[in-house]
Design a protein around this motif. Structure first.
Motif, PDB file in Angstrom:
ATOM      1  N   VAL A 154       9.053   7.945   9.884  1.00  0.00           N
ATOM      2  CA  VAL A 154      10.140   7.354   9.082  1.00  0.00           C
ATOM      3  C   VAL A 154       9.712   6.009   8.543  1.00  0.00           C
ATOM      4  O   VAL A 154       9.093   5.219   9.263  1.00  0.00           O
ATOM      5  N   CYS A 155      10.107   5.728   7.312  1.00  0.00           N
ATOM      6  CA  CYS A 155       9.979   4.367   6.788  1.00  0.00           C
ATOM      7  C   CYS A 155      11.326   3.943   6.225  1.00  0.00           C
ATOM      8  O   CYS A 155      11.910   4.650   5.403  1.00  0.00           O
ATOM      9  N   LEU A 156      11.863   2.813   6.723  1.00  0.00           N
ATOM     10  CA  LEU A 156      13.111   2.256   6.190  1.00  0.00           C
ATOM     11  C   LEU A 156      12.759   1.078   5.300  1.00  0.00           C
ATOM     12  O   LEU A 156      12.049   0.154   5.724  1.00  0.00           O
ATOM     13  N   LEU A 157      13.257   1.122   4.069  1.00  0.00           N
ATOM     14  CA  LEU A 157      12.996   0.049   3.106  1.00  0.00           C
ATOM     15  C   LEU A 157      14.284  -0.713   2.843  1.00  0.00           C
ATOM     16  O   LEU A 157      15.301  -0.115   2.449  1.00  0.00           O
ATOM     17  N   THR A 162       8.646  10.240  -4.315  1.00  0.00           N
ATOM     18  CA  THR A 162       7.831   9.020  -4.305  1.00  0.00           C
ATOM     19  C   THR A 162       8.748   7.841  -4.595  1.00  0.00           C
ATOM     20  O   THR A 162       9.440   7.805  -5.620  1.00  0.00           O
ATOM     21  N   LEU A 163       8.817   6.911  -3.657  1.00  0.00           N
ATOM     22  CA  LEU A 163       9.625   5.707  -3.813  1.00  0.00           C
ATOM     23  C   LEU A 163       8.697   4.555  -4.165  1.00  0.00           C
ATOM     24  O   LEU A 163       7.693   4.323  -3.470  1.00  0.00           O
ATOM     25  N   THR A 174       4.027   2.291  -2.310  1.00  0.00           N
ATOM     26  CA  THR A 174       4.805   3.505  -2.531  1.00  0.00           C
ATOM     27  C   THR A 174       5.011   4.213  -1.193  1.00  0.00           C
ATOM     28  O   THR A 174       4.172   4.108  -0.294  1.00  0.00           O
ATOM     29  N   VAL A 175       6.129   4.915  -1.114  1.00  0.00           N
ATOM     30  CA  VAL A 175       6.370   5.755   0.064  1.00  0.00           C
ATOM     31  C   VAL A 175       6.580   7.170  -0.438  1.00  0.00           C
ATOM     32  O   VAL A 175       7.427   7.411  -1.305  1.00  0.00           O
ATOM     33  N   GLY A 194       0.828  -1.211   0.000  1.00  0.00           N
ATOM     34  CA  GLY A 194       0.000   0.000   0.000  1.00  0.00           C
ATOM     35  C   GLY A 194       0.858   1.254   0.000  1.00  0.00           C
ATOM     36  O   GLY A 194       2.056   1.193  -0.282  1.00  0.00           O
ATOM     37  N   ASP A 195       0.243   2.358   0.348  1.00  0.00           N
ATOM     38  CA  ASP A 195       0.931   3.656   0.257  1.00  0.00           C
ATOM     39  C   ASP A 195       1.108   4.260   1.642  1.00  0.00           C
ATOM     40  O   ASP A 195       0.229   4.158   2.494  1.00  0.00           O
ATOM     41  N   LEU A 196       2.263   4.913   1.797  1.00  0.00           N
ATOM     42  CA  LEU A 196       2.583   5.492   3.099  1.00  0.00           C
ATOM     43  C   LEU A 196       3.178   6.871   2.851  1.00  0.00           C
ATOM     44  O   LEU A 196       3.949   7.055   1.893  1.00  0.00           O
ATOM     45  N   THR A 197       2.853   7.834   3.709  1.00  0.00           N
ATOM     46  CA  THR A 197       3.478   9.158   3.616  1.00  0.00           C
ATOM     47  C   THR A 197       4.232   9.424   4.915  1.00  0.00           C
ATOM     48  O   THR A 197       3.673   9.252   6.005  1.00  0.00           O
TER      49      THR A 197
END
Ligand SMILES: Cc1cc2nc3c(=O)[nH]c(=O)nc-3n(C[C@H](O)[C@H](O)[C@H](O)COP(=O)(O)OP(=O)(O)OC[C@H]3O[C@@H](n4cnc5c(N)ncnc54)[C@H](O)[C@@H]3O)c2cc1C
Length: 423
Positions: free
Chosen positions: A53-56, A218-219, A225-226, A24-27
């Motif tokens: 923060v989101c670490l991928l 947008t990643l 997507t982030v 899904g999508d995260l901001t």
């Protein structure tokens, strides 16, 4: 089975962060690409400061150099202080020297604060002279480091033999600021601390592309997507995909083998003080013990290539030469990793777009530096203050002849090990 699967660190890792792929999508305020020391330290810093923060991570936390290294948490870089000042200029050089002098302290403080279960031993490191030239190099390093206020000591050949349990060295440089850790447990623990502070840790989640529009990044990943104002790319020597922002470095391979836990008798004679060690050889050797008393010995070389036989034969001989009492010890685990080397051996921060930094090139010294660079990259982006960065960000960074130079290092290691294993 890959060489990484045979790593001792995977077998003895005591930390684990709960993670899953992002669907899904995260901001968020900050997106971090890569789950090594740099990325996890950045995520922890940002989450503790109250940012989202989101670490991928493409594979698992610690899949790269952070889960494969020797575990020597050293102060400074490979380069002695004068060389750092020469490359960066006096003021920037002094700032980096000060920051990295404090880096082992930062690492051991984080371990204590977050109760990271990673075999921390802060009994210093011994840089051991394998030749008279090596001893002269250590004397010069001692003079330069002492002038910066570093509490380093030159140790006699006799004392080096007593402290290492090996008669092979002409002396050593002792750095009490440093120590050893279980490197994979440390990075998993950093990620766990970041998650506890509120960071979203997504693994098995390679970032496939990224774009910047209307002040937002947008990643894109497989299933989500982030969107983020700021991005830190912390992929170093294990960068995959993302061609436009690929870091430039010379890949240098380093392998390690571990014995089974040694008997109490043997342990009493080898590194009784628990220091981590490496020597002054150009094709260097490292050795240390782990918490269960395994000897871990390593050297430059790629175990996945034709040189494997030469590297393996040589390391057996080297172990017996350094520690005759270990000549018959079987080597159980053997694995290797890729180091991102830069020409001047100074880590690089590249401005890959608005509010987006790429950090890489620790040149084999990334436990303390990765922890510090990750923290300061996050602080700099969140506070919109480039002066916080440990080295100035550059718009682009290039290396030339990387394939040729990789072959030069590997061929040198194979030849050295081949000749020394036979004669
Ligand atoms: C064998 C070896 C021995 C070493 N010994 C020492 C030592 O004793 N002391 C020391 O201080 N340093 C040592 N180093 C250096 C140190 O391990 C590294 O400098 C450090 O781990 C780099 O950390 P990092 O977070 O920048 O990168 P890494 O730990 O390599 O992490 C990068 C991560 O990015 C991920 N990634 C890549 N592309 C993507 C993508 N598109 N999307 C999402 N994720 C992606 C990778 O899967 C990887 O997990 C050694 C290195 C090696 C290889």
């Amino acid at each position: 089975m890959s060489d990484h699967d045979k790593s001792l660190w995977l077998k003895t890792c005591q930390e684990h962060v709960e993670s899953s792929p992002l669907i899904g999508d995260l901001t968020v305020d900050l997106a971090v690409i890569g789950g090594g020391y740099t990325g996890c330290s950045a995520a922890l810093t940002a989450a503790q400061a109250g940012a989202s923060v989101c670490l991928l991570e493409a594979q698992e936390i610690g899949h790269g150099g952070s889960g494969r290294n020797v575990g020597l948490a050293n102060a400074g870089l490979w380069l002695p202080p004068d060389d750092i000042r020469q490359h960066l200029g006096g003021e920037a050089g002094d700032r980096l020297i000060d920051l990295l002098a404090a880096a082992p302290g930062d690492v051991f403080d984080l371990i204590e604060k977050h109760e990271i279960n990673c075999e921390p031993v802060r009994n210093g490191t011994l840089h051991c002279a394998h030749s008279t030239k090596g001893l002269r190099d250590l004397q010069a390093r001692h003079a330069q480091l002492s002038a910066t206020g570093a509490p380093v000591d030159l140790v006699s050949a006799h004392q080096t033999a007593r402290r290492t349990g090996s008669a092979a060295f002409l002396g050593a440089l002792f750095d009490p600021r440093a120590g050893t850790i279980q490197p994979l447990s440390y990075v998993q623990g950093l990620a766990r601390a970041a998650a506890e502070a509120g960071a979203r840790i997504a693994t098995q989640n390679p970032v496939q592309s990224m774009q910047h529009n209307d002040d937002v990044w947008t990643l894109i990943t497989d299933q989500g997507t982030v969107r983020a104002k700021s991005v830190i790319q912390a992929t170093n020597a294990y960068h995959q995909g993302l061609q436009k922002t690929a870091p430039a470095y010379v890949p240098v391979y380093y392998f390690q083998f571990a014995t089974a836990p040694l008997s109490d008798n043997l342990r009493a004679s080898i590194l009784p003080g628990g220091e981590g060690c490496w020597d002054t050889g150009l094709i260097m050797t490292s050795f240390r013990m782990d918490a269960e008393g395994r000897m871990i010995i390593g050297a430059m070389g790629d175990l996945s290539q034709a040189g494997r036989a030469a590297h393996t034969a040589w390391i057996r001989r080297k172990l017996a030469e350094l520690f005759p009492q270990l000549a018959d010890q079987p080597l159980i685990e053997g694995w290797h990793g890729r180091i991102a080397m830069t020409s001047d051996h100074i880590p690089k921060i590249t401005q890959i777009g608005p509010n987006a930094l790429s950090v890489h090139g620790y040149s084999g010294r990334g436990i303390g530096p990765g922890t510090v660079f990750g923290r300061l990259a996050a602080e700099s982006l969140l506070q919109d203050d480039p002066s916080l960065l440990p080295v100035p960000a550059v718009p682009q960074y290039h290396e030339v002849w990387t394939g040729l130079r990789r072959a030069y290092f590997e061929t040198g290691a194979v030849l050295t090990h081949f000749v020394k294993a036979r004669f």
